[in-house]
Motif scaffolding. Sequence first.
Motif, PDB file in Angstrom:
ATOM      1  N   THR A  56      41.627  36.585  37.483  1.00 47.55           N
ATOM      2  CA  THR A  56      41.029  37.447  36.464  1.00 47.55           C
ATOM      3  C   THR A  56      40.730  38.855  36.971  1.00 47.55           C
ATOM      4  O   THR A  56      40.086  39.620  36.280  1.00 47.55           O
TER       5      THR A  56
ATOM      6  N   ILE B 272      40.131  29.663  37.522  1.00 50.58           N
ATOM      7  CA  ILE B 272      39.381  30.802  36.992  1.00 50.58           C
ATOM      8  C   ILE B 272      37.889  30.604  37.210  1.00 50.58           C
ATOM      9  O   ILE B 272      37.176  31.519  37.631  1.00 50.58           O
TER      10      ILE B 272
ATOM     11  N   ARG C  21      37.175  40.259  42.473  1.00 52.91           N
ATOM     12  CA  ARG C  21      35.769  39.853  42.463  1.00 52.91           C
ATOM     13  C   ARG C  21      35.151  40.254  43.781  1.00 52.91           C
ATOM     14  O   ARG C  21      35.751  40.096  44.831  1.00 52.91           O
TER      15      ARG C  21
END
Length: 185
Positions: A60, A35, A63
Motif C-alpha cells: 500500500t 496488507i 510505511r
Amino acid sequence: MFVDAGLIRSHVLKGTYTGISTLAGVIAGPILIAIWYGFAGRPSIVVQGGRYFVSARTMTGVRTLCLDDLASVRRYTSIARVGYIDELHMRDGKQVRLTVDNKHPVSTQVRQAVRRAESRPGCAIAVTRHARTGLGLEPRSRLPEGVHRFWAFWMMMASFGIPALVSYVTACLLAGTGILGTPGH
C-alpha cells in the motif's frame, strides 16, 4: 462471489460452478493478510532528531514506523520452500504496522529500542517471548523453535483456506445451490 451468483442465477453457468468465488477467496486471503501486517520489502533505518525509524515499501506504499514509540513486537517463524521465514511484526503508538525480516540492522535497532523502553519507568512494549528469543533478550521462549514453525505453518495454511471456503459457501448460498454441488430446495 457475486459474479458467480449472478452468472448462475442467469443460467450462464451451471448451478454447481462456483470456481470464481473460490479462486477469489484463495487470492484475497493472502493479499488481505499482507496488507494488514504491512509485509515489506527491504527496510531502512532512519535517524531524525535523535529518534529511530524503520521505513519500508509495502503493498500500500511506504510505511514508516517509529522505533522509539513501539507498542508491540511479535515474531513469526515458519517453514518455507527453501529454509525458514523469520519476521518481526511490529506496531507503534500510532497503530502503524510493519513486518520486516528479522535480520541485521533492523533486529539490532529493535533490540536496542526495546532495551531503551524497558529502562524507562512506566513504558511498556508488548514483546512476545518468541520475539525476545529472536532478538536475543530475556526471558526466552519455553517452546522449541520447531513448535513455533509448525504452528505458524498451519496458521498460514488456514489463512489461505478459510477465505476460499467462505467465498465458496457464500457463492453456493447466493446461487441457491447446495454446498456439495446439488441444487438447493
